[in-house]
Design a protein around this motif. Structure first.
Motif, PDB file in Angstrom:
ATOM      1  N   GLY A  72      69.243  45.178  80.569  1.00 38.47           N
ATOM      2  CA  GLY A  72      69.544  46.475  80.010  1.00 38.47           C
ATOM      3  C   GLY A  72      69.243  46.594  78.530  1.00 38.47           C
ATOM      4  N   ILE A  73      68.798  45.504  77.877  1.00 38.89           N
ATOM      5  CA  ILE A  73      68.489  45.528  76.459  1.00 38.89           C
ATOM      6  C   ILE A  73      66.975  45.521  76.288  1.00 38.89           C
ATOM      7  CG2 ILE A  73      68.907  44.411  74.243  1.00 38.89           C
ATOM      8  CD1 ILE A  73      71.419  45.319  75.736  1.00 38.89           C
ATOM      9  N   ASP A  74      66.458  46.344  75.362  1.00 34.86           N
ATOM     10  CA  ASP A  74      65.031  46.390  75.121  1.00 34.86           C
ATOM     11  C   ASP A  74      64.535  45.059  74.606  1.00 34.86           C
ATOM     12  OD1 ASP A  74      64.860  49.012  75.875  1.00 34.86           O
ATOM     13  OD2 ASP A  74      65.089  49.817  73.851  1.00 34.86           O
ATOM     14  N   ALA A  75      63.413  44.597  75.150  1.00 37.21           N
ATOM     15  CA  ALA A  75      62.781  43.397  74.627  1.00 37.21           C
ATOM     16  C   ALA A  75      62.007  43.771  73.367  1.00 37.21           C
ATOM     17  CB  ALA A  75      61.852  42.806  75.685  1.00 37.21           C
ATOM     18  N   HIS A  76      61.336  42.784  72.774  1.00 35.19           N
ATOM     19  CA  HIS A  76      60.603  43.068  71.551  1.00 35.19           C
ATOM     20  C   HIS A  76      59.502  44.084  71.828  1.00 35.19           C
ATOM     21  CE1 HIS A  76      58.004  40.151  73.496  1.00 35.19           C
ATOM     22  NE2 HIS A  76      58.944  39.247  73.371  1.00 35.19           N
ATOM     23  N   PRO A  77      59.182  44.983  70.863  1.00 33.19           N
ATOM     24  CA  PRO A  77      58.144  46.003  71.066  1.00 33.19           C
ATOM     25  C   PRO A  77      56.784  45.365  71.235  1.00 33.19           C
ATOM     26  CG  PRO A  77      58.903  45.971  68.791  1.00 33.19           C
ATOM     27  CD  PRO A  77      59.826  45.086  69.561  1.00 33.19           C
ATOM     28  N   SER A  78      55.963  45.976  72.068  1.00 34.95           N
ATOM     29  CA  SER A  78      54.672  45.386  72.410  1.00 34.95           C
ATOM     30  C   SER A  78      53.733  45.292  71.225  1.00 34.95           C
ATOM     31  CB  SER A  78      54.011  46.199  73.535  1.00 34.95           C
ATOM     32  OG  SER A  78      53.824  47.555  73.120  1.00 34.95           O
ATOM     33  N   HIS A  79      53.843  46.212  70.231  1.00 36.77           N
ATOM     34  CA  HIS A  79      52.892  46.165  69.125  1.00 36.77           C
ATOM     35  C   HIS A  79      53.129  44.976  68.204  1.00 36.77           C
ATOM     36  CE1 HIS A  79      56.039  49.249  68.182  1.00 36.77           C
ATOM     37  NE2 HIS A  79      56.188  48.501  67.122  1.00 36.77           N
ATOM     38  N   VAL A  80      54.215  44.233  68.409  1.00 33.74           N
ATOM     39  CA  VAL A  80      54.376  42.981  67.664  1.00 33.74           C
ATOM     40  C   VAL A  80      53.219  42.050  67.985  1.00 33.74           C
ATOM     41  CG1 VAL A  80      55.795  40.924  67.371  1.00 33.74           C
ATOM     42  CG2 VAL A  80      56.882  43.147  67.550  1.00 33.74           C
ATOM     43  N   PHE A  81      52.798  42.051  69.241  1.00 29.29           N
ATOM     44  CA  PHE A  81      51.713  41.178  69.673  1.00 29.29           C
ATOM     45  C   PHE A  81      50.359  41.707  69.208  1.00 29.29           C
ATOM     46  CE2 PHE A  81      55.089  40.702  72.868  1.00 29.29           C
ATOM     47  CZ  PHE A  81      55.326  39.340  72.758  1.00 29.29           C
ATOM     48  N   GLU A  82      50.285  42.999  68.888  1.00 34.69           N
ATOM     49  CA  GLU A  82      49.015  43.605  68.506  1.00 34.69           C
ATOM     50  C   GLU A  82      48.659  43.342  67.046  1.00 34.69           C
ATOM     51  OE1 GLU A  82      49.543  47.675  69.479  1.00 34.69           O
ATOM     52  OE2 GLU A  82      49.693  47.339  71.648  1.00 34.69           O
ATOM     53  N   ASP A  83      49.625  43.546  66.133  1.00 32.39           N
ATOM     54  CA  ASP A  83      49.309  43.376  64.714  1.00 32.39           C
ATOM     55  C   ASP A  83      49.978  42.160  64.086  1.00 32.39           C
ATOM     56  OD1 ASP A  83      51.965  44.157  64.345  1.00 32.39           O
ATOM     57  OD2 ASP A  83      51.428  46.221  63.860  1.00 32.39           O
ATOM     58  N   GLY A  84      50.968  41.586  64.764  1.00 35.01           N
ATOM     59  CA  GLY A  84      51.631  40.397  64.254  1.00 35.01           C
ATOM     60  C   GLY A  84      52.417  40.607  62.980  1.00 35.01           C
TER      61      GLY A  84
END
Length: 255
Positions: free
Chosen positions: A9-21
């Motif tokens: 039920g808790i949001d994981a890390h946002p996907s754009h973390v993997f995109e721009d670091g």
């Protein structure tokens, strides 16, 4: 290190973390929340696996336990960052304190994914803090709290409380977060009502900054991962302090 992520039920890390670091845009609280439900083969790896997120290093000491490992991680983080969102954690329901300012596991930041980086520079040029044998030396905007309504569940009286503003906001509703402190001696305080964060609509007053010491409790109770997960339900209530003032408080009730 082996681990598995749990959403629960808790949001994981946002996907754009993997995109721009770019990790600088996220607060300490947000990054801690990403690991709140992480399960590791060895308990200490709950702390060790996050070193890269914060650009710090602590020597692995397997056998010290997850509590000590996570404490060492937080002490290393505050050496390189003055982001007070690291203190935006909430204990499991029923654990009232007294506590220090450090969390005992990433799970206590499970609901901090919306907390942005604190704006300590807008209060005063003095925003650093140090950890010593008598506790955490820190500058906090401090405000005495009017008597709260009686609440027997806290196991102590509600008089003599102070709000210490973390000067960080929830991007969900732009509310400012504060923790409850109780003075124990001179400039020494402990965190109380540890299963709550106070929410205010206005930032702290510029002239409210004080130098204080928040003592750490060396005998924190330990809870199993199952007990921690059972307390992850959110509850927001309002507390009327006077005819002209209302503070919201954020608590998590597993009942």
């Amino acid at each position: 290190m082996e681990f598995t992520g749990r959403h629960n039920g808790i949001d994981a890390h946002p996907s754009h973390v993997f995109e721009d670091g770019d990790m600088t845009r996220y607060s300490i609280a947000q990054k801690m929340s990403w690991a709140a439900f992480r399960e590791t083969t060895k308990p200490e790896d709950q702390a060790y696996c996050m070193m890269g997120l914060f650009g710090v290093n602590i020597p692995p000491l397997y056998g010290e336990g997850c509590l000590k490992a996570f404490m060492r991680l937080q002490q290393e983080i505050i050496k390189v960052s003055d982001d007070c969102s690291i203190f935006a954690w909430i204990a499991r329901i029923g654990e009232k304190g007294p506590r220090g300012l450090f969390a005992k596991s990433p799970f206590e930041l499970r609901m901090s994914g919306e907390v942005v980086v604190s704006e300590t520079g807008t209060i005063d040029e003095i925003s650093s803090y140090t950890f010593a044998n008598n506790g955490l030396h820190i500058h906090f905007p401090l405000e005495e709290v009017p008597d709260l309504p009686s609440d027997d569940s806290h196991g102590d009286d509600n008089q003599g409380l102070f709000l210490a503003s973390l000067h960080c906001q929830s991007k969900k509703d732009d509310m400012y977060l504060s923790v409850y402190l109780r003075k124990i001696n001179g400039q020494q305080y402990v965190r109380c009502r540890a299963d709550e964060l106070a929410l205010t609509s206005a930032p702290p007053a510029p002239d409210s900054l004080q130098n204080l010491v928040v003592k750490e409790n060396k005998h924190l109770p330990f809870f199993t991962r199952r007990q921690e997960r059972d307390s992850a339900e959110e509850l927001v209530v309002s507390v009327k302090l006077s005819d002209t003032m209302t503070w919201d408080r954020l608590v998590f009730d597993g009942s």
